[in-house]
Design a protein around this motif. Structure first.
Motif, PDB file in Angstrom:
ATOM      1  N   SER A   3      50.686  40.057  32.843  1.00 40.08           N
ATOM      2  CA  SER A   3      50.520  39.029  34.101  1.00 40.08           C
ATOM      3  C   SER A   3      49.165  38.443  33.781  1.00 40.08           C
ATOM      4  N   GLN A   4      49.138  37.230  34.407  1.00 42.26           N
ATOM      5  CA  GLN A   4      47.817  36.457  34.259  1.00 42.26           C
ATOM      6  C   GLN A   4      46.506  36.960  34.972  1.00 42.26           C
ATOM      7  N   ASN A   5      46.989  37.560  36.361  1.00 43.33           N
ATOM      8  CA  ASN A   5      45.956  38.147  37.120  1.00 43.33           C
ATOM      9  C   ASN A   5      46.507  39.191  37.679  1.00 43.33           C
ATOM     10  N   ALA A   8      44.859  40.142  41.475  1.00 47.76           N
ATOM     11  CA  ALA A   8      45.253  39.498  42.518  1.00 47.76           C
ATOM     12  C   ALA A   8      46.808  39.787  42.980  1.00 47.76           C
ATOM     13  N   GLU A   9      47.713  40.149  41.822  1.00 46.34           N
ATOM     14  CA  GLU A   9      48.912  40.713  42.106  1.00 46.34           C
ATOM     15  C   GLU A   9      48.965  41.972  42.834  1.00 46.34           C
ATOM     16  N   GLU A  37      42.202  41.977  29.735  1.00 48.13           N
ATOM     17  CA  GLU A  37      41.164  40.708  29.915  1.00 48.13           C
ATOM     18  C   GLU A  37      40.110  40.772  28.806  1.00 48.13           C
ATOM     19  N   TRP A  50      43.005  48.522  37.257  1.00 47.66           N
ATOM     20  CA  TRP A  50      42.675  47.980  38.426  1.00 47.66           C
ATOM     21  C   TRP A  50      43.067  49.110  39.462  1.00 47.66           C
ATOM     22  N   GLU A  63      39.350  42.322  46.814  1.00 43.25           N
ATOM     23  CA  GLU A  63      38.832  42.734  45.408  1.00 43.25           C
ATOM     24  C   GLU A  63      37.632  43.769  45.197  1.00 43.25           C
TER      25      GLU A  63
END
Length: 679
Positions: A3-5, A8-9, A37, A50, A63
């Protein structure tokens, strides 16, 4: 982990799951995502976790509510894990695993998320899932309802070992999408955020479908006719009459704010034959009993019992409850246990009426009630397919008096000066009254904005905060029945009343020969009679609660100063001033302080001045109306204009902790008017 983010997901998934109470309760459960990252120090890729931090809420997660940890270091903790007897030490170890500034404090469930070898993990507390978790034969039912896709995990207190257990189960059952945690909740996982969410919802929906298809129609047993819900108006009236007594019961050790609900699901439960047995078993999910206490207090009288009999019995049951809770503490505590935090119930159930819940503020009280409603739903489900069997009291105690839970409580900010206090302010939609309400709310109180204009009262309340902070109600202080309804609204909203501010007022500026009998009655009805009626109605609540309290009269310097052309106004203010002295003497034995404030004319924001009084006073003094505030200021010793906030400051001090021994006092708030000095 492509996943790129991931963060956020994770937040988006958490918000969706947390928005539906069928998925998890407020502030309950936690979710996580793993991803890669670039480490700003080495420039190399680093695997991160996270996870929702301690104390956050999924539905409103941002966040800032995420803890961020290095996954390699998180998993390396397995090699230094000292065993289940010392697993609490691992929470402190999480501090050495944080990435960057780390974000929110990691929760006790962090190990579960980090050790499970799936990119996305959800741990939730759905009522349908906890029904399986608390069923006496939950393991068999889990296999029957879910097949091999969901695995049973016997009860274990949340912590590092539970994370190890679930990780091992996930490895041994590669086709499984999640597990039922005995006595607790569910955990689901997936390789993508979408898969984890889909699996979570599948477990919740499959559990509910099984309950619907296989559960018996009357899980709580037969309805008990004598405990059936009272008619709406009768139920609300009785709730309001009992509320001060029950709040006093819940506040014997420490003051509490209350909340009330007569949700049909609560009333159905209380009208069932099995309610006494199930209530005595208490709740099971840690999130539930940490907020509702180990079990509720249930009134064992029929719904139509008189208020007098109900009050007497509630007080007897309270003594029994305290003895029982003390025995529970003494049986399970050890020399290292935190001190007992209080032996009073957080949930009080009254058949035919509803549920009263308590906490350090309105939100906490309301959420406690919501959690007990979750527990009722859980009991319904477990009894429908099996027998409700919560975790043992010894395990509940281990969590309720967990050193980690105690440390969490100790980290909470110091309460504000008026925390746990409920203030009723009349004439509070504008001017002095509104400023008083705003100040008391800022000091931590819950406030009831009572005003003749309901729309303006509600608007003022909305400006102060949500329904957990402020309530706007309509009241005509010349109408005893209207005042009773206002008081009823206040006690049902917040549990009781601690501060009463008699602020409602009007004024006509006329000399003696122009003052009519109607003028005289108009002013005396609103201020002298109105203050008397409000004080009388609220004194019943203050006395029955047994928690002391404050009554404040917003009088006037004109109570002692013979200003020109306002005989009706000044006379009624003198009446209010003497009510202060009389009630200070009468209510003192109940711990209720009664004090007055004598402001000079408050022009800015004043409804009285805007309605013609200002124009009349300006005419009397021969000045333009727009200069009236300056005129009043110049005639004072300090040459300062008295503002609504100036009066509000005095109310805050008089009702705060520093003047606990002051009653019968009138405080001049007039910037110094020598003619109004008290003698």
């Amino acid at each position: 982990m492509n996943s790129q983010n991931p963060a956020a997901e994770l937040i988006a998934r958490s918000n969706r799951l947390g928005a539906d109470p069928r998925n998890t309760n407020y502030a309950g459960g936690n979710t996580s995502a793993k991803g890669t990252e670039t480490d700003p120090v080495t420039g190399q890729p680093v695997e991160l976790l996270w996870v929702k931090g301690s104390g956050g809420d999924l539905g409103t997660l941002k966040e800032s509510g995420l803890a961020v940890l290095r996954l390699d270091r998180m998993r390396a903790l397995v090699d230094v894990y000292p065993g289940v007897e010392r697993e609490d030490e691992m929470v402190a170890a999480f501090d050495y695993v944080l990435h960057g500034k780390g974000g929110a404090a990691p929760s006790i469930d962090t190990a579960m998320h980090g050790l499970v070898e799936k990119a996305h993990v959800d741990h939730l507390h759905p009522d349908s899932g906890i029904a399986f978790a608390t069923a006496a034969d939950g393991e068999r039912l889990t296999a029957e309802a879910f097949g091999g896709k969901v695995v049973w995990v016997p009860w274990r207190r949340p912590g590092f070992q539970l994370g190890l257990d679930i990780a091992e189960i996930q490895r041994r059952n590669p086709d499984a999408v999640g597990c039922i945690l005995g006595g607790h909740g569910i955990t689901a996982w997936g390789d993508s955020s979408e898969e984890a969410e889909r699996n979570s919802l599948w477990i919740i929906e499959t559990a509910q479908q099984y309950l619907d298809e296989h559960g018996k129609a009357d899980p709580f047993g037969a309805a008990v006719e004598q405990n059936a819900a009272l008619p709406d108006e009768e139920r609300r009236t009785k709730a309001a009459e009992l509320a001060p007594t029950i709040r006093g019961i819940a506040s014997a050790d420490m003051p509490m704010v209350g909340s009330f609900t007569d949700d049909p699901r609560v009333l159905e439960f209380l009208a069932s034959e099995n309610a006494p047995r199930l209530a005595a078993l208490g709740t099971s999910c840690p999130d539930h009993f940490l907020r509702t206490k180990v079990k509720p207090l249930l009134l064992d009288l029929p719904a139509n019992a008189s208020v007098e009999d109900s009050i007497a019995r509630l007080k007897e049951l309270h003594e029994e409850y305290r003895a029982d809770y003390t025995a529970y503490y003494e049986k399970h505590s050890n020399p290292d246990s935190p001190a007992m935090r209080g032996a009073d119930p957080a949930i009080v159930l009254v058949p035919g009426v509803g549920m009263f819940s308590y906490g350090k503020d309105k939100q906490t009280a309301r959420v406690a009630g919501e959690f007990y409603l979750n527990a009722i739903n859980v009991m319904r489900g477990a009894e429908a397919i099996s027998t409700y069997s919560p975790i043992d009291d010894s395990e509940k105690f281990r969590i309720e008096y967990w050193a980690l839970e105690e440390a969490k409580l100790q980290r909470m900010p110091k309460p504000k000066s008026h925390a746990t206090r409920v203030a009723l302010v009349t004439g509070a939609a504008s001017g002095i009254g509104k400023a008083i309400a705003e100040r008391l709310a800022a000091d931590g109180a819950c406030v009831v904005i009572a005003d003749l204009d309901l729309a303006k009262a509600q608007e003022a309340a909305a400006e102060i905060g949500n329904a957990d902070v402020a309530l706007g109600v309509q009241v005509n202080v010349t109408d005893a029945a209207a005042i009773e309804r206002c008081v009823q609204d206040a006690v049902l909203a917040f549990g009781g009343i601690d501060i009463v501010v008699n602020n409602a007022g009007v004024s006509l500026s006329k000399p003696l020969l122009e003052t009519t009998e109607k003028d005289w009655d108009f002013q005396h009805d609103i201020m002298a009679k109105g203050s008397f009626l409000v004080s009388k109605a609220t004194a019943r609540v203050l006395i029955e609660q047994g928690m002391g309290g404050d009554v404040i009269y917003i009088a006037s310097k004109n109570a002692v100063f013979a200003g020109p052309n306002n005989i009706a106004y000044s006379a009624t203010k003198a009446d209010q001033a003497h009510q202060v002295r009389l009630l200070a003497v009468e209510l003192g034995e109940h711990g209720v302080k009664v004090n007055g404030i004598n402001p000079d004319g408050v022009v800015r924001g004043s409804g009285i001045f805007a309605s013609g009084w200002g124009a009349n006073r300006a005419k009397t003094y021969g000045i333009p109306e727009e200069d009236l505030g300056k005129f009043y200021a110049q005639r004072t010793i300090l040459k300062r204009e008295v503002l609504p906030e100036t009066v509000a400051n005095a109310v805050s001090v008089l009702t705060g902790p520093d003047l606990s021994h002051t009653t019968g006092l009138h405080v001049p708030v007039d910037a110094g008017v020598a003619a109004a000095f008290l003698r």
